[in-house]
Scaffold this active site. Structure first.
Site, PDB file in Angstrom:
ATOM      1  CG  ASN A   1      -3.895  11.012  -6.695  1.00 42.50           C
ATOM      2  OD1 ASN A   1      -3.298  10.747  -7.584  1.00 42.50           O
ATOM      3  ND2 ASN A   1      -4.800  10.566  -6.028  1.00 42.50           N
TER       4      ASN A   1
ATOM      5  CD  GLU B   1      -5.555   7.845  -2.406  1.00 47.05           C
ATOM      6  OE1 GLU B   1      -5.421   6.685  -2.238  1.00 47.05           O
ATOM      7  OE2 GLU B   1      -6.401   8.419  -3.164  1.00 47.05           O
TER       8      GLU B   1
ATOM      9  CB  CYS C   1      -5.389  17.547  -4.782  1.00 47.66           C
ATOM     10  SG  CYS C   1      -6.984  16.999  -3.931  1.00 47.66           S
TER      11      CYS C   1
ATOM     12  CD  GLU D   1      -6.140  18.870  -9.122  1.00 46.94           C
ATOM     13  OE1 GLU D   1      -5.554  18.284  -7.964  1.00 46.94           O
ATOM     14  OE2 GLU D   1      -7.228  18.684  -9.772  1.00 46.94           O
TER      15      GLU D   1
ATOM     16  CB  CYS E   1     -11.423  19.176  -4.884  1.00 48.27           C
ATOM     17  SG  CYS E   1      -9.663  19.621  -3.985  1.00 48.27           S
TER      18      CYS E   1
ATOM     19  CB  CYS F   1      -7.302  21.810  -5.955  1.00 50.09           C
ATOM     20  SG  CYS F   1      -6.475  20.664  -5.357  1.00 50.09           S
TER      21      CYS F   1
HETATM   22  N1  THU Z   1      -7.861  13.993  -6.180  1.00 54.35           N
HETATM   23  C1  THU Z   1      -6.846  14.785  -6.815  1.00 54.35           C
HETATM   24  O1  THU Z   1      -5.958  14.490  -6.794  1.00 54.35           O
HETATM   25  N2  THU Z   1      -7.640  16.119  -7.333  1.00 54.35           N
HETATM   26  C2  THU Z   1      -8.798  16.543  -7.352  1.00 54.35           C
HETATM   27  O2  THU Z   1      -9.001  17.688  -7.809  1.00 54.35           O
HETATM   28  C3  THU Z   1      -9.902  15.725  -6.713  1.00 54.35           C
HETATM   29  C4  THU Z   1      -9.266  14.515  -6.041  1.00 54.35           C
HETATM   30  C5  THU Z   1      -7.473  12.947  -5.622  1.00 54.35           C
HETATM   31  C6  THU Z   1      -7.383  12.984  -3.941  1.00 54.35           C
HETATM   32  C7  THU Z   1      -7.569  11.361  -3.829  1.00 54.35           C
HETATM   33  O3  THU Z   1      -6.287  10.711  -3.603  1.00 54.35           O
HETATM   34  C8  THU Z   1      -8.308  10.944  -4.765  1.00 54.35           C
HETATM   35  O4  THU Z   1      -8.306  11.817  -5.935  1.00 54.35           O
HETATM   36  C9  THU Z   1      -9.691  10.485  -4.715  1.00 54.35           C
HETATM   37  O5  THU Z   1     -10.335  11.550  -3.911  1.00 54.35           O
END
Ligand code: THU
Length: 141
Positions: free
Chosen positions: A43, A45, A54, A56, A87, A90
């Site tokens: 991920n 941010e 994300c 994925e 999520c 994704c």
């Molecule tokens: N996140 C992912 O990378 N994948 C997911 O399927 C769920 C959430 C990340 C996004 C964000 O950087 C952190 O997790 C908190 O939501």
């Protein structure tokens, strides 16, 4: 069912590269294409929170950029108490390329949950519903 070792280590490595200074929640993913090539992602941010990508989706983009559009196995690793499922956004993004994807969702304590994407996204919207759209693209590299 345990995740393939090669994919697990690639996902753990990728998780360590995550840029997650806001949530502190690092996610690592690995993805195997039909040719056997393994891709990974984490991920990423952003200070304007909504731009966060994300792990994925980052991984799928990396594979597509290398010419790979057919996948069959994914491993997701996070440091959550129970394994962290992808999520909703994704799930839809993965469905574009791999409706039957096998997904091992794990945490750093070794808990594992196994799913097929079609079980995580039932009654999915996909490109076969669009008039004139060809079936899913196949891997070209
Ligand atoms: N996140 C992912 O990378 N994948 C997911 O399927 C769920 C959430 C990340 C996004 C964000 O950087 C952190 O997790 C908190 O939501």
């Amino acid at each position: 069912m345990l995740p393939p070792e090669e994919l697990l280590s690639a996902a753990i490595y990728a998780r360590n590269q995550a840029h997650a200074p806001y949530s502190g929640f690092k996610v690592g993913v690995s993805l195997k294409g039909v040719s056997g090539k393994v891709f990974s992602g984490c991920n990423v941010e952003n200070a304007s929170y909504g731009l966060t990508i994300c792990a994925e989706r980052a991984t799928v983009c990396s594979a597509v950029a290398a010419g790979v559009k057919t996948f069959n196995q994914m491993v997701i690793v996070a440091d959550s108490e129970s394994p962290c499922p992808p999520c909703g956004a994704c799930r839809q993004f993965l469905f574009e390329f791999a409706p039957n994807l096998e997904i091992w969702i794990t945490n750093l304590s070794g808990a594992v949950v196994y799913h097929r994407l079609q079980d995580l996204l039932p009654h999915a919207f996909g490109n076969t519903l669009l008039p004139g759209t060809k079936p899913h693209a196949s891997e070209s590299a």
